[in-house]
Write an enzyme that holds these catalytic residues in place. Structure first.
Site, PDB file in Angstrom:
ATOM      1  N   LYS A 284       0.841  -1.192   0.000  1.00 26.39           N
ATOM      2  CA  LYS A 284       0.000   0.000   0.000  1.00 26.39           C
ATOM      3  C   LYS A 284       0.880   1.247   0.000  1.00 26.39           C
ATOM      4  CE  LYS A 284      -4.387  -1.318   2.128  1.00 26.39           C
ATOM      5  NZ  LYS A 284      -5.296  -1.088   3.277  1.00 26.39           N
ATOM      6  N   GLU A 370     -18.847  -8.255   9.902  1.00 23.51           N
ATOM      7  CA  GLU A 370     -19.894  -7.559  10.649  1.00 23.51           C
ATOM      8  C   GLU A 370     -20.860  -8.521  11.327  1.00 23.51           C
ATOM      9  OE1 GLU A 370     -18.504  -4.963   7.237  1.00 23.51           O
ATOM     10  OE2 GLU A 370     -19.179  -7.040   7.436  1.00 23.51           O
ATOM     11  N   ARG A 398     -25.210  -5.231   7.116  1.00 20.94           N
ATOM     12  CA  ARG A 398     -24.726  -6.567   6.763  1.00 20.94           C
ATOM     13  C   ARG A 398     -24.935  -7.568   7.894  1.00 20.94           C
ATOM     14  NH1 ARG A 398     -19.084  -6.248   3.716  1.00 20.94           N
ATOM     15  NH2 ARG A 398     -20.186  -7.468   2.148  1.00 20.94           N
TER      16      ARG A 398
END
Length: 619
Positions: A284, A370, A398
């Protein structure tokens, strides 16, 4: 705002993937370097997601170079990393408008481009979508290829493994690219491993493998031996056993910043049949030192000067609601040893950094899961603990089944600190917290609170935590109204509103942080203003008083009108058959696009002018 393409001679020749594929292969490395610099220049001018895109430059170039997009389907997971994809697919000149009102969508968005094959924003959906497309491609019989690109973080969600399990069992022709950006690229992911990856995907190896499997298909003991031998060979190269067991032909890991190796490996894998997984290792923030060192801080950035060694400081001194929550949970944890803090991979965004450092044994980041986060909290609550689930409004969607069955049905004391409720701004329709009041209000045992300022938010969190039943406090992205916050916490009387201003004829019933707009409108119109505070239970005594003494009731909220707080008031008024007009202001029955919060409030008529205009049209 456009960038001078004279500084990017190769990129200027690759406005679309078709043009990209005309560029000689030996020029791709230079093209990737230009694309990275272009991305840096554009995001620094526009703001937006940054570190993830820097890490996928070479992978994006290679995928579009090898695959015949848009005929071949390319699905990006989440979409944070798709800025290079947008630049290479006809949107280069508009990239500086990304996440702005009327500009490019912040994530892949099919109405925007035929190259965006699937709308994303939430994680871990790419493999499921790709499998559906692969089945359709098989029925179509046009040799269409399907590729899903998923990050290692998104692989932590159960949905990704459900799709892998189904995909391996169905044995459809698809490629999953696992973009692993947490590992460092060590020696075993260098030239030797890239060479072995190319070998394992080459035509010679695969002709032996496929031919051998066909030849030995009727000799089970030998077939089993051949399969195990292949796994052993691969086991010396990479840790792909879990994917192999799920039915995917695993290759990697390889260097995700070596564009030549990527192109060759992808070209080999494109002609392989069946479900395949390519493991690439990226970094990243690649190519920008500050982002490489702190990819979390540079995940999404404001406008900044790349030559400076820091991001600009945020404007204003008012604390964010996330920080209000972060301070509260630390204070509350000092008082209550049974408090447990839970987040599905949103430590920084939800304001839990300080808590995770001060109470590491009581802090749980369950990764992008979640559903698990909610049932995990329920398990803690059953055993006498007091869990707090810090979660974004759009992510709690979710875990709806778990919210109902595992928490509310058992009436467990789980507190939901719902961040990013209402309009979130630049992240657009996938992230707007438009539905949480609506989807929670119909659940028995739930208490739902909507603070109008910072102090009320702190007190409501305290109130919800002290309850012996499920409770939710919803608050928006960004800073509050600048109200002072006292250290002391006070429990509010459940279901009681607060009269802010007494007026006549018109009453504004406010739910949440649109209060400053409501205050100004009430002042201008001589209207009564009430901070309703609680969506469930409603203060029906207050509604009785208002309905009997006013001609018009206007409810105000930053949630969908359908099923929202205003709907609750209207249902009650109707049940009592009061002779009073009622009008509801909130989010319309449509997905709200990107734009600043202020821009969207004005467009949707939720600001002072909008409130006054609605009232004027009725009175």
């Amino acid at each position: 705002m456009t960038l001078d393409l004279a500084h990017y001679p190769l990129l200027s020749l690759a406005e679309t993937p078709e043009q990209l594929r005309r560029i000689p292969k030996d020029k791709l490395k230079a093209l990737a370097n230009e694309l990275r610099q272009f991305l840096l220049a554009s995001v620094s001018q526009s703001s937006g997601h940054f570190a993830s895109g820097l890490g996928t430059v070479e992978l994006t170039v290679a995928l579009h170079y090898v695959y015949n997009t848009p005929f071949d389907r390319l699905i990006w997971d989440v979409g944070h990393q798709a800025y290079p994809h947008k630049i290479l697919t006809g949107r280069r000149d508009r990239i500086t408008t990304i996440r702005q009102k009327g500009g490019l969508h912040p994530f892949p968005w099919p109405p925007e481009s035929e190259y965006d094959t699937f709308a994303v924003g939430h994680s871990s959906t790419s493999i499921s979508a790709a499998l559906g497309m692969a089945v359709a491609a098989e029925k179509e019989r046009k040799s269409r290829k399907v590729v899903a690109v998923i990050g290692d973080g998104a692989m932590t969600a159960g949905m990704a493994f459900e799709a892998l399990n189904h995909g391996g069992d169905m044995d459809k022709d698809m490629l999953v690219v696992l973009n692993d950006n947490e590992m460092s690229i060590s020696e075993n992911v260098g030239a030797l491993n890239s060479h072995l990856a190319r070998l394992l995907t080459g035509s010679f190896f695969n002709s032996i493998r496929d031919g051998g499997k066909k030849l030995l298909s009727n000799v089970p003991p030998i077939k089993e031996f051949a399969s195990k031998a292949e796994e052993h060979i691969k086991g010396m190269v990479a840790p792909g056993t879990i994917f192999e067991e799920l039915g995917f032909n695993y290759v990697g890991p390889i260097d995700g910043h070596d564009v030549d190796s990527l192109v060759e490996t992808l070209a080999n894998m494109r002609v392989m049949s069946g479900p395949k997984l390519l493991h690439v290792v990226t970094k990243k923030g690649k190519g920008y030192e500050l982002a490489e060192k702190d990819p979390i801080k540079f995940h999404a950035v404001p406008k900044f000067n790349p030559k400076e060694q820091k991001l600009p400081s945020s404007k204003g001194s008012a604390p964010t609601f996330s920080s209000i929550f972060g301070d509260w949970i630390c204070d509350m944890a000092r008082e209550d040893p049974t408090l447990m803090g839970i987040t599905p991979a949103m430590r920084e965004g939800s304001g839990l950094v300080k808590f995770s450092q001060e109470f590491p044994e009581r802090y749980f980041d369950v990764a992008i899961a979640e559903q698990h986060s909610v049932t995990f909290a329920a398990g803690l609550a059953v055993e006498g603990y007091n869990p707090v689930v810090a979660i974004y409004s759009t992510f709690l969607q979710r875990a709806y089944d778990q919210l109902i069955h595992d928490v509310a049905l058992q009436n467990l004391p789980v507190l939901f600190a719902i961040d990013r409720a209402g309009i979130v701004g630049a992240d657009g329709p996938t992230h707007q917290g438009a539905f949480d009041i609506s989807y929670m209000r119909c659940i028995p045992n739930m208490t739902i609170m909507t603070p109008s300022d910072e102090q009320e938010c702190r007190n409501m969190l305290y109130t919800g935590h002290k309850m012996n039943s499920p409770a939710a406090v919803r608050y928006p992205r960004g800073s509050g109204n600048g109200e002072p916050v006292e250290e002391a916490m006070q429990a509010l009387e459940i279901g009681k509103a607060k009269l802010i201003k007494q007026g006549s004829k018109i009453a504004i019933l406010n739910f949440g942080t649109l209060m400053p707009y409501a205050k100004q409108a009430a002042e201008d119109l001589g209207a009564t203003l009430v901070d309703m505070r609680f969506v469930k239970p409603l203060d029906t005594d207050m509604i009785d008083q208002l309905a009997s003494s006013h001609e018009l009731l206007l409810t105000l909220e930053d949630n969908a009108i359908a099923g929202g707080a205003g709907s609750a008031v209207a249902e009650y008024v109707l049940s009592k058959q009061y002779d009073v007009k009622i009008t509801l202001l909130g989010l319309p029955d449509e997905f709200i696009m990107q734009g600043t919060q202020e821009e969207m409030y004005a467009e949707l008529g939720l600001d002072t002018a909008g409130i006054k205009a609605r009232i004027s049209s009725l009175v």
